[in-house]
Structure formats: structure tokens, C-alpha cells
Write a protein that holds these residues in place. Structure first.
Motif, PDB file in Angstrom:
ATOM      1  N   ALA A  98       0.662  -1.631   0.150  1.00 14.51           N
ATOM      2  CA  ALA A  98      -0.004  -0.285   0.433  1.00 14.51           C
ATOM      3  C   ALA A  98       0.833   1.184  -0.051  1.00 14.51           C
ATOM      4  CB  ALA A  98      -0.836  -0.140   0.959  1.00 14.51           C
ATOM      5  N   PRO A  99       0.367   2.517  -0.799  1.00 10.46           N
ATOM      6  CA  PRO A  99       1.272   3.226  -0.639  1.00 10.46           C
ATOM      7  C   PRO A  99       0.470   4.012   0.666  1.00 10.46           C
ATOM      8  CG  PRO A  99       0.143   3.586  -2.506  1.00 10.46           C
ATOM      9  CD  PRO A  99      -0.182   2.355  -2.143  1.00 10.46           C
ATOM     10  N   LEU A 101       0.867   6.853   1.877  1.00  9.36           N
ATOM     11  CA  LEU A 101      -0.968   7.837   2.718  1.00  9.36           C
ATOM     12  C   LEU A 101      -2.014   6.948   2.773  1.00  9.36           C
ATOM     13  CD1 LEU A 101       0.411  11.357   0.969  1.00  9.36           C
ATOM     14  CD2 LEU A 101       0.848  10.302   3.459  1.00  9.36           C
ATOM     15  N   GLN A 102      -2.335   6.014   1.770  1.00  9.75           N
ATOM     16  CA  GLN A 102      -2.742   5.014   1.923  1.00  9.75           C
ATOM     17  C   GLN A 102      -3.196   3.469   3.046  1.00  9.75           C
ATOM     18  OE1 GLN A 102      -3.889   4.039  -2.060  1.00  9.75           O
ATOM     19  NE2 GLN A 102      -3.510   5.443  -3.020  1.00  9.75           N
ATOM     20  N   THR A 103      -1.800   3.523   4.032  1.00  7.94           N
ATOM     21  CA  THR A 103      -2.133   2.888   4.939  1.00  7.94           C
ATOM     22  C   THR A 103      -2.770   3.139   6.290  1.00  7.94           C
ATOM     23  OG1 THR A 103       0.211   1.804   3.627  1.00  7.94           O
ATOM     24  CG2 THR A 103      -0.282   1.669   6.227  1.00  7.94           C
ATOM     25  N   ASP A 104      -3.451   2.773   6.480  1.00  7.29           N
ATOM     26  CA  ASP A 104      -4.268   2.997   7.824  1.00  7.29           C
ATOM     27  C   ASP A 104      -3.741   2.071   9.458  1.00  7.29           C
ATOM     28  OD1 ASP A 104      -5.106   0.214   7.706  1.00  7.29           O
ATOM     29  OD2 ASP A 104      -6.874   0.576   6.826  1.00  7.29           O
ATOM     30  N   THR A 107      -3.549  -1.823   9.372  1.00  3.37           N
ATOM     31  CA  THR A 107      -2.552  -2.575   7.981  1.00  3.37           C
ATOM     32  C   THR A 107      -1.580  -2.663   8.320  1.00  3.37           C
ATOM     33  OG1 THR A 107      -3.469  -2.135   5.920  1.00  3.37           O
ATOM     34  CG2 THR A 107      -1.837  -2.216   5.872  1.00  3.37           C
ATOM     35  N   PRO A 152       5.593   0.474  -2.889  1.00  2.55           N
ATOM     36  CA  PRO A 152       4.841   0.314  -1.430  1.00  2.55           C
ATOM     37  C   PRO A 152       4.076  -0.373  -0.383  1.00  2.55           C
ATOM     38  CG  PRO A 152       3.493  -0.895  -3.256  1.00  2.55           C
ATOM     39  CD  PRO A 152       5.076  -0.633  -4.204  1.00  2.55           C
TER      40      PRO A 152
END
Length: 245
Positions: A98-99, A101-104, A107, A152
Motif C-alpha cells: 500500500a502507498p 498515505l493509503q496505509t491505515d 494495516t 509500496p
């Protein structure tokens, strides 16, 4: 020469064409009873059957290695057998690309729990046993991300780097007590079910010699386990001959 009697443990056994299964079958072939830990009872039982067909023995244990009670239960089963534990491998390799800024948080936490926390819980148990024995080899299977983070896979790399630091600390503390701690960097794609199912075009393009072969990795683990104490390896990297690095 290391004795070839006793038991082995492999944490992270999944599909038949996976590194966990390859290590389990290699250790069984060398005459060790193998304890295999994984999340899928069906997959574990399949590997047990394959090992038993060769006249060897294995025990399947379904467990979540991020749960302290589950890990303790696994080692209770191991202790009941009463064997010397010759070799053990933490082979969990969970990855969620995951990039950043898209890693929550979920995750990031999941990857850390599976790749690092689980290794810590496993190490607390296995190192205590091997220290008491004054012998044994424990492997931690790392990845390219153990050494360098690249998108990512930033979250994955941070977890694998944490596991590498854990292995380094264990080696420095317990090597003088007879415990051989090894961190392996798998720097390439393994020719197994995961790669063939998830990115078959890449596998086809690389060709057989462009991928790490399961049996070759397992043979390397066994060779490291056989090392005399006067010349131990702590960290090594494995990659196909044409893999850039």
C-alpha cells in the motif's frame, strides 16, 4: 556435526509449494520430528500426510502466532514430546502492499503483529528451551525489506526491520550460551504457490533460474544449522544469480 535426532519447529506453514512446507519436509527428511504451526488446518494436515508418506513424522498445530496464549499452547505440545529441539524457524511472511498515505493503522499494526510481534513471542519460548539445552538453531526468515524500505512496502519493511533487530539482539545475548540465531534475507521471488497465483506473468518472465527454488533455500537452512560453533553465520542473503541488488 549436529545430531540428527530430536525435533524441529516451523512457524508459518501454509501451501504445499511454500517455504514453510519446504523447511518442514527438509527437517523431517533429516530424521527430525517436525512441529508445524499455521492458521489453516487443511494445509497443515496436507503437509503432515506428505511427510508421513515418506516414513517420517510431524505434528500439526493450528494457532495464531500473534496471540501469546496460542503461542504458549504450541510450546506446551512441543514440551510434551520431551525431545531436544534441534532447529526452529519463524517463517511468517505477511505482506500488504500500500502507498504510505493509503496505509491505515490497521494495516500497519497487522503487519507488525505478524512479522515482528509473533517473532518476539516465538523467540521468548524457543530461546528459553535452547538456552536450557545449550544447543539449537533458530531461524528468522527476512526479506529484502528487512534491509531497505521501498514503496509500496514501507509498512512491511518497518516490521521486517524490527524482526531483524530482534534477531541481532538475540544472537548477541544467546550465542555465547550455545544458541545459534540466524536471520536470512530472502532477496528475490520464491517459486511457490503464492507467486504463481498472484503474478504468473512475472514468474513466467523470470524463468525457473530467475526465482528462488524452495528446496534450494531449505538446503541452505540445513547447511547453516550444521555449522560448527567456531564458524557460525548470523545473517545471510539468498537470491537468484541474475537478480539485481
Amino acid at each position: 556435526m549436529i545430531s540428527q535426532s530430536g525435533s524441529a519447529m516451523v512457524v508459518g506453514v501454509g501451501p504445499e509449494r511454500g517455504l514453510g512446507a519446504a523447511l518442514a519436509m527438509c527437517f523431517a527428511e533429516k530424521g527430525l520430528h517436525v512441529f508445524m504451526i499455521g492458521r489453516s488446518e487443511e494445509k497443515l494436515n496436507n503437509i503432515v500426510k506428505l511427510i508421513q508418506e515418506t516414513g517420517r513424522s510431524a505434528t500439526a498445530i493450528v494457532a495464531d502466532v500473534t496471540d501469546e496464549q496460542d503461542v504458549g499452547r504450541c510450546f506446551d505440545v512441543l514440551r510434551e514430546r520431551g525431545d531436544i529441539i534441534q532447529v526452529a524457524a519463524y517463517n511468517v511472511d505477511s505482506n500488504i502492499p500500500a502507498p504510505f498515505l493509503q496505509t491505515d493503522v490497521t494495516t500497519f499494526t497487522t503487519l507488525w503483529q505478524q512479522n515482528c510481534l509473533g517473532a518476539f513471542l516465538f523467540a521468548k519460548e524457543i530461546v528459553a528451551i535452547m538456552q536450557a539445552q545449550q544447543q539449537g538453531t533458530v531461524f528468522f526468515t527476512g526479506a529484502t525489506g528487512s534491509l531497505r524500505a521501498k514503496p509500496p512496502f514501507t509498512a512491511f519493511a518497518s516490521a521486517k526491520a524490527g524482526m531483524r533487530a530482534l534477531a541481532q539482539g538475540l544472537a548477541r545475548e544467546f550465542s555465547p550460551l550455545g544458541v545459534h540465531v540466524v536471520h536470512t534475507v530472502i532477496d528475490g521471488v520464491i517459486d511457490g504457490d503464492r507467486a504463481r497465483n498472484q503474478f504468473p506473468e512475472y514468474v513466467e518472465a523470470k524463468g525457473q533460474e530467475g526465482l528462488l527454488q524452495l528446496e534450494a533455500i531449505a538446503q541452505t537452512y540445513w547447511a547453516i544449522h550444521q555449522q560448527p560453533r567456531c564458524a557460525w553465520t548470523h545473517e545471510l542473503d539468498l537470491r537468484p544469480f541474475k537478480e539485481p541488488f
